[in-house]
Scaffold this active site. Structure first.
Site, PDB file in Angstrom:
ATOM      1  N   SER A  92      -2.791  -3.590 -32.760  1.00 50.72           N
ATOM      2  CA  SER A  92      -3.965  -2.756 -32.513  1.00 50.72           C
ATOM      3  C   SER A  92      -4.353  -2.664 -31.036  1.00 50.72           C
ATOM      4  O   SER A  92      -5.103  -1.765 -30.661  1.00 50.72           O
ATOM      5  CB  SER A  92      -5.166  -3.245 -33.328  1.00 50.72           C
ATOM      6  OG  SER A  92      -5.649  -4.468 -32.821  1.00 50.72           O
ATOM      7  N   LYS A 129     -10.440  -7.000 -29.776  1.00 50.59           N
ATOM      8  CA  LYS A 129     -10.741  -5.578 -29.627  1.00 50.59           C
ATOM      9  C   LYS A 129     -11.568  -5.379 -28.363  1.00 50.59           C
ATOM     10  O   LYS A 129     -12.087  -6.318 -27.772  1.00 50.59           O
ATOM     11  CB  LYS A 129     -11.566  -5.049 -30.818  1.00 50.59           C
ATOM     12  CG  LYS A 129     -10.894  -5.113 -32.171  1.00 50.59           C
ATOM     13  CD  LYS A 129      -9.789  -4.112 -32.323  1.00 50.59           C
ATOM     14  CE  LYS A 129      -9.193  -4.109 -33.710  1.00 50.59           C
ATOM     15  NZ  LYS A 129      -8.284  -5.211 -33.965  1.00 50.59           N
TER      16      LYS A 129
END
Length: 171
Positions: A92, A129
């Site tokens: 990701s 993230k």
């Protein structure tokens, strides 16, 4: 006659031990003794830093001048007491240069601000993230178009473990 303390003329003359310089007795946890001795035997973990730069474009003439010795922990770790390492799984964050099996250096003392890459726990599950804070909303943004942002709902528990400062990436 007083007991204990330094006695004139006692002990080995300064600088004649195996380190060829004066030493100092210190107390360390027993679990760290071997690592500290290995560090002392190796002379530390500083490696040569060459003064020349390497071209990422056209080749450039080489320079064999050693600028100095480089200790990576001095370069990569600002606050050792609040720093930890974590290994990455998944894709990701690939567009941020974070790949599977990379090691992230994370500092808990750095404020997690908008735009920073963070390690967060959402309801107990860890993720890496980019933090997005805007108009009272918090989202965790991936750096890969194949993944969706994570919206943090009011009933979810978000705990930020720290801010990523560096990535150790094997090429």
């Amino acid at each position: 006659m007083p007991r204990g303390g330094k006695r004139s003329g006692a002990g080995r003359p300064k600088g004649t031990g195996k380190y060829s310089e004066p030493t100092k007795a210190i107390r360390v946890p027993e679990s760290m003794v071997e690592r500290i001795l290995e560090f002392a035997r190796s002379g530390g973990f500083k490696l040569p830093l060459y003064g020349g730069k390497v071209a990422a474009g056209c080749p450039a003439p080489t320079d064999d001048y050693i600028e100095g010795m480089l200790d990576l922990s001095e370069q990569l770790i600002r606050d050792p007491a609040s720093t930890f390492f974590v290994r990455v799984t998944g894709y990701s964050m690939i567009n941020a240069g974070i790949h599977p099996d990379d090691i992230l250096i994370v500092d808990r003392s750095i404020e997690a601000r908008h735009g920073k890459i963070i390690i967060a726990a959402i309801d107990g599950e860890l993720t890496v993230k980019r933090l997005h804070k805007k108009a009272g909303e918090v989202r965790l943004m991936p750096e890969n178009d194949d993944f969706e942002p994570i919206e943090i709902a009011p009933e979810e528990t978000l705990h930020i473990w720290g801010t990523v400062t560096n990535v150790i990436h094997t090429v």
